[in-house]
Design an enzyme around this catalytic site. Structure first.
Site, PDB file in Angstrom:
ATOM      1  N   LYS A 192      -6.483   3.394  -9.077  1.00  0.00           N
ATOM      2  CA  LYS A 192      -6.317   4.310  -7.945  1.00  0.00           C
ATOM      3  C   LYS A 192      -5.287   5.372  -8.306  1.00  0.00           C
ATOM      4  O   LYS A 192      -4.460   5.217  -9.216  1.00  0.00           O
ATOM      5  CB  LYS A 192      -5.870   3.565  -6.680  1.00  0.00           C
ATOM      6  N   PRO A 229      -3.910   1.732 -17.935  1.00  0.00           N
ATOM      7  CA  PRO A 229      -2.570   1.510 -18.488  1.00  0.00           C
ATOM      8  C   PRO A 229      -1.742   0.574 -17.614  1.00  0.00           C
ATOM      9  O   PRO A 229      -1.913   0.513 -16.395  1.00  0.00           O
ATOM     10  CB  PRO A 229      -1.961   2.923 -18.523  1.00  0.00           C
ATOM     11  N   ALA A 266       1.749  -0.852 -15.879  1.00  0.00           N
ATOM     12  CA  ALA A 266       2.973  -0.298 -15.277  1.00  0.00           C
ATOM     13  C   ALA A 266       2.900   1.216 -15.210  1.00  0.00           C
ATOM     14  O   ALA A 266       3.808   1.927 -15.641  1.00  0.00           O
ATOM     15  CB  ALA A 266       4.205  -0.748 -16.055  1.00  0.00           C
ATOM     16  N   GLY A 314       1.498   3.034 -12.226  1.00  0.00           N
ATOM     17  CA  GLY A 314       1.288   3.608 -10.902  1.00  0.00           C
ATOM     18  C   GLY A 314      -0.168   3.765 -10.541  1.00  0.00           C
ATOM     19  O   GLY A 314      -0.520   4.515  -9.631  1.00  0.00           O
ATOM     20  N   SER A 320      -2.875  -4.970  -9.699  1.00  0.00           N
ATOM     21  CA  SER A 320      -3.388  -5.270  -8.359  1.00  0.00           C
ATOM     22  C   SER A 320      -4.902  -5.342  -8.333  1.00  0.00           C
ATOM     23  O   SER A 320      -5.490  -6.203  -7.673  1.00  0.00           O
ATOM     24  CB  SER A 320      -2.906  -4.202  -7.365  1.00  0.00           C
ATOM     25  N   ASP A 330      -0.698  -3.133  -3.091  1.00  0.00           N
ATOM     26  CA  ASP A 330      -1.872  -2.370  -3.527  1.00  0.00           C
ATOM     27  C   ASP A 330      -3.151  -3.213  -3.571  1.00  0.00           C
ATOM     28  O   ASP A 330      -4.245  -2.663  -3.758  1.00  0.00           O
ATOM     29  CB  ASP A 330      -1.637  -1.781  -4.926  1.00  0.00           C
TER      30      ASP A 330
END
Length: 315
Positions: free
Chosen positions: A11, A108, A110, A112, A117, A150
């Site tokens: 996301k 990737p 870590a 964001g 999640s 998330d």
């Protein structure tokens, strides 16, 4: 043995606002989350074991995680493992056997982008089918909220994008949503149709550090969520770009100059296109008019950041 593979999509945050710090240390947020085509493949197998005596029951249920990223944890530090254990504690008292989870990662770590999640959400969906639990999407999202903020959005996005899960027609199934509260109160909305550039500097950013260091009183620019929702429904790209604001940039871009450098470089490559940090960072994304534009920018950025991708939103 029963088996299912779930496409676990990442996301981006089209906007992210932090309203206030709560007494429990968390923060009240309001943001728009958009699913993207970049995804991991999560393969979940359930092998039924033989019935054991009650004293042997705890040892008769096993969880095994494998991944193509050897540095990732494969125990309870991994959200996919935690999701399987949570389902066992809730519904596995009479089950003996093994849950094997194979994760082919592309998102990737870590970054964001909800990579962990979405893996946890995929396991919840898979066991819902493999064990015949027949939980509806609101029930799954309530369970997911216990794993991470998330996870519920990942569940609703996966339900929409993986019709074989049998939940694509539920009202909550959506590629895009407004998230409120601690990020788990979700309102499905019309999503964005756009090609994307994603680029992650070779570093990690601590979400806890970003929220702790954020000075709410010093933030001068906030997104207008209502206007962004209306703009998405009407495909008004000018108003969409106007409200692409992530207040967490106030901390991350200052604390991590490499993220600021990356954002500025993307802006130079793509001119006036909307460029924003996703989540707490460090990934920077940009909306692109065409696939060719996204591909060209990807080729340029890969020279500096290996984890750079061209993709698009899901719709």
């Amino acid at each position: 043995m029963k088996r299912i593979q779930v496409r676990a999509y990442g996301k981006i945050n089209l906007c992210l606002d932090v309203l206030r710090r709560l007494e429990n240390g968390y923060h009240e947020v309001e943001m728009v989350m958009q699913q993207i085509l970049l995804h991991d493949d999560v393969d979940v197998k359930w092998s039924e074991g033989t019935r054991q005596t009650r004293s042997e029951a705890d040892d008769a249920f096993q969880i095994e995680v494998s991944t193509n990223r050897p540095y990732l944890p494969r125990d309870e530090r991994n959200l996919a493992y935690k999701a399987a254990k949570q389902r066992y504690l809730a519904y596995g008292a009479e089950r003996q056997g093994k849950v094997r989870i194979d994760i082919k990662k592309r998102i990737p770590v870590a970054a964001g982008l909800a990579g962990g999640s979405c893996n946890g959400a995929a396991v919840l969906h898979a066991l819902n089918l493999l064990w015949g639990l027949r939980l509806k999407l609101p029930e799954l999202c309530a369970v997911g909220a216990e794993l991470g903020s998330d996870v519920p959005f990942s569940l609703m996005g996966q339900a929409k994008a993986n019709p074989e899960l049998g939940l694509a027609d539920e009202p909550m199934a959506s590629h895009c949503a407004i998230a409120r509260g601690t990020g788990t109160d979700l309102e499905p909305i019309a999503g964005l149709k756009s090609h994307l550039l994603l680029t992650k500097p070779p570093m990690g950013v601590s979400t806890a550090e970003v929220y702790k260091g954020l000075e709410l009183d010093s933030i001068t620019e906030h997104p207008n969520i209502a206007e962004l929702k209306e703009a998405l429904a009407g495909k008004n790209y000018r108003k969409i770009q106007k409200n692409m604001v992530n207040v967490l940039e106030n901390f991350t871009l200052t604390r991590y100059p490499k993220v600021m450098y990356t954002k500025n470089k993307v802006k130079r490559l793509l001119g006036e296109e909307a460029v924003l940090m996703s989540g707490s960072g460090p990934t920077i994304f940009a909306l692109c008019k065409t696939r060719e534009e996204a591909q060209h920018a990807c080729e340029q950025l890969k020279k500096e950041n290996r984890e750079t991708f061209w993709t698009r939103t899901t719709y």
